[in-house]
Motif scaffolding. Structure first.
Motif, short mmCIF file in Angstrom:
data_model
loop_
_atom_site.label_atom_id
_atom_site.label_comp_id
_atom_site.label_asym_id
_atom_site.label_seq_id
_atom_site.Cartn_x
_atom_site.Cartn_y
_atom_site.Cartn_z
N VAL A 321 -42.73 12.38 62.86
CA VAL A 321 -41.43 12.60 63.78
C VAL A 321 -41.36 11.10 64.54
O VAL A 321 -40.22 10.89 64.42
N GLU A 322 -42.59 10.64 64.91
CA GLU A 322 -42.59 9.37 65.74
C GLU A 322 -41.81 8.31 64.72
O GLU A 322 -41.15 7.16 65.13
N GLU A 323 -42.44 8.12 63.55
CA GLU A 323 -42.01 7.27 62.58
C GLU A 323 -40.72 7.42 61.96
O GLU A 323 -40.10 6.44 61.85
N LEU A 324 -39.99 8.85 61.98
CA LEU A 324 -38.89 9.04 61.80
C LEU A 324 -37.79 8.75 62.73
O LEU A 324 -36.81 7.89 62.49
N ILE A 325 -38.34 8.68 64.07
CA ILE A 325 -37.56 8.19 65.36
C ILE A 325 -37.44 6.85 65.23
O ILE A 325 -36.24 6.19 65.44
N GLU A 326 -38.42 5.97 64.79
CA GLU A 326 -38.38 4.54 64.80
C GLU A 326 -37.38 3.94 63.58
O GLU A 326 -36.68 3.17 63.64
N GLU A 327 -37.70 4.93 62.57
CA GLU A 327 -36.88 4.41 61.22
C GLU A 327 -35.24 4.60 61.51
O GLU A 327 -34.47 3.74 61.35
N ARG A 328 -34.54 5.68 62.11
CA ARG A 328 -33.59 6.16 62.49
C ARG A 328 -32.87 5.22 63.45
O ARG A 328 -31.89 4.56 63.53
N TYR A 329 -33.86 4.74 64.53
CA TYR A 329 -33.51 3.85 65.48
C TYR A 329 -33.02 2.62 65.09
O TYR A 329 -32.04 1.74 65.26
N ARG A 330 -34.07 2.05 63.88
CA ARG A 330 -33.83 0.61 63.15
C ARG A 330 -32.49 0.69 62.33
O ARG A 330 -32.10 -0.35 62.18
N ALA A 331 -32.31 1.92 61.75
CA ALA A 331 -31.18 1.99 60.99
C ALA A 331 -29.82 1.81 61.54
O ALA A 331 -28.84 1.23 61.26
N GLY A 332 -29.96 2.31 62.91
CA GLY A 332 -28.89 2.24 63.86
C GLY A 332 -28.46 0.78 64.33
O GLY A 332 -27.33 0.24 64.47
N LEU A 333 -29.41 0.05 64.66
CA LEU A 333 -29.45 -1.08 64.86
C LEU A 333 -28.97 -2.29 63.76
O LEU A 333 -28.43 -3.10 64.10
#
Length: 361
Positions: A321-333
Motif C-alpha cells: 500500500v505504501e508503494e501504491l500511495i507513492e505510485e499514485r502520488y507520482r502519477a498525479g504529479l
C-alpha cells in the motif's frame, strides 16, 4: 498561492462555514429550543477539519483566472466542507464509529443528549435518528452554498460546475452503498474480487470527491473548458486515491492521540480496504482465517488489533500500500506537469498533494 495565502483562504472558509450554520440555527430557532441540540452538534463537528477540499477548489478556481477570496471561491469551499461533514455524519452512523476528529461521533453526541435531557425510549435509536437528520440538514446547507457560488458566476460556467457537483454528490452516495455492500459481502474464494471492489470503493466514495471533484469544479466555475477539466481530472484522481490509501493506513496504524480515533478502529468496523484486501491475497491460510474471524468485531481488544496488524505487515500488504500511495502520488504529479496550470497554482496543487499523503491524521 503560498502558505500564508492558503491560511487566509482556510480562515475565510472556516468563518463562512460557521456563519452559514449559525445563520441556519437562528432562522429555525423559532421552532423551539428542542432543535438546538441538532445545530450544536453540527457546529461542534464543523469547527474541525483541514479545509483540504476548499483549498483544492481554490487552486482550480485561481488557475483559470478566478479572483482570490472572491465570493464564489469562498461559498464553493463552504459548500464542499458542509457536504463533507454531511457525508461523515452518515458514514460514522453506518460504520458504528464512536469518534470523529477527537470528539464523539454525531450519533453518540445525540444519544448522550437524550440521556442528559431525561428523554424516554432508547438513547441509541434517538441518536441514530438525529444523525440521519443532521446529515440531511448539512446536505441542504451545502446545496444552498453551492447554489450561491453558481449564482455568483452564472452562464456556461455555472452549468459546467453544476454538472460536476451533481456527479460528485451522486457518486459519493452510490460509493457509500458500495462500501456498505463490501463490508457485508462474504469473502470471495478469489481474493482479487475483493481487491477490485476495494479499489472501486475508494475511487467512488472518497478519492474523487476529496481531490478531483473540488479541483475540477473550482476550475469549471472560473470558466475552464472541457479539455482543461480533463487534464485536471488526470491530476486529481490519482492524488485522491493516494489520499484515501493513506487514510486507510492511518485507520489501522495511526496514533489515536493524533487521528482522534481509537487504535485499529477500521478493524473493529470491518472496513474492507485495499490494505486488508491485499493482505488476503498475500498472507497464508492462517492469516486469512484470522482476518475472516476477527475483522469487523466491535469487541476487538488490543491483543486482537496487534495480531491483525501483524498479518497486514508480515504479508507485505502494508508495504504494498505504501508503494501504491507513492505510485499514485507520482502519477498525479506527472499529470500536473502537463496540466497547463500557471506555476503558482501548479506549485499549490503539488503542495496540497504532498500534505494529503504525508500526514499522520
Amino acid at each position: 498561492m503560498r502558505e500564508e495565502a492558503v491560511g487566509r483562504l482556510r480562515q475565510r472558509v472556516s468563518e463562512d462555514v460557521l456563519a452559514t450554520w449559525d445563520g441556519l440555527a437562528r432562522t429555525y430557532s423559532s421552532l423551539g429550543p428542542e432543535a438546538a441540540a441538532l445545530f450544536e452538534v453540527g457546529a461542534d463537528l464543523l469547527a474541525g477539519g483541514k479545509r483540504l477540499r476548499a483549498a483544492f477548489a481554490a487552486a482550480g478556481w485561481r488557475s483559470h483566472g478566478g479572483e482570490p477570496l472572491a465570493a464564489p471561491e469562498i461559498t464553493l469551499g463552504t459548500g464542499l466542507e458542509l457536504f463533507q461533514v454531511a457525508a461523515l455524519v452518515h458514514d460514522d452512523l453506518m460504520d458504528g464509529s464512536l469518534t470523529r476528529r477527537g470528539r464523539p461521533a454525531a450519533h453518540r453526541q445525540l444519544a448522550q443528549r437524550h440521556d442528559d435531557d431525561g428523554l424516554v425510549g432508547g438513547a441509541d435509536r434517538f441518536g441514530d435518528a438525529g444523525a440521519i437528520l443532521l446529515g440531511d440538514l448539512l446536505l441542504v446547507s451545502a446545496t444552498a452554498s453551492f447554489a450561491a457560488a453558481l449564482d455568483g458566476v452564472g452562464g456556461r460556467e455555472a452549468a459546467r460546475a453544476r454538472a460536476v457537483l451533481e456527479d460528485m454528490m451522486t457518486e459519493v452516495t452510490v460509493g457509500q452503498f458500495l462500501d456498505v455492500y463490501a463490508q457485508s459481502a462474504a469473502w470471495d474464494d478469489d481474493p482479487s474480487v475483493d481487491l477490485d471492489r476495494a479499489r472501486r470503493v475508494i475511487r467512488a466514495k472518497s478519492a474523487r470527491y476529496s481531490v478531483e471533484h473540488p479541483l475540477v469544479v473550482g476550475a469549471a466555475l472560473a470558466g475552464a473548458d472541457d479539455d482543461a477539466l480533463a487534464r485536471l481530472r488526470a491530476v486529481g484522481l490519482p492524488i485522491g486515491e493516494a489520499f484515501q490509501l493513506r487514510d486507510d493506513v492511518l485507520g489501522v496504524f495511526g496514533d489515536p492521540a493524533t487521528t482522534g480515533k481509537p487504535a485499529g478502529d477500521d478493524l473493529r468496523e470491518g472496513k474492507r480496504t485495499v490494505l486488508v484486501a491485499l493482505a488476503m491475497t498475500r498472507t497464508d491460510e492462517t492469516g486469512r482465517a484470522l482476518l475472516r474471524d476477527r475483522l469487523g468485531r466491535a469487541d476487538l481488544d488490543d491483543g486482537d488489533v496487534a495480531r491483525l496488524r501483524e498479518v497486514l505487515t508480515s504479508s507485505g500488504a502494508l508495504e504494498a500500500v505504501e508503494e501504491l500511495i507513492e505510485e499514485r502520488y507520482r502519477a498525479g504529479l506527472a499529470a500536473l506537469d502537463v496540466s497547463g496550470l500557471p506555476p503558482a497554482e501548479r506549485d499549490l496543487v503539488a503542495a496540497l498533494a504532498r500534505a494529503a499523503i504525508e500526514r499522520d491524521a
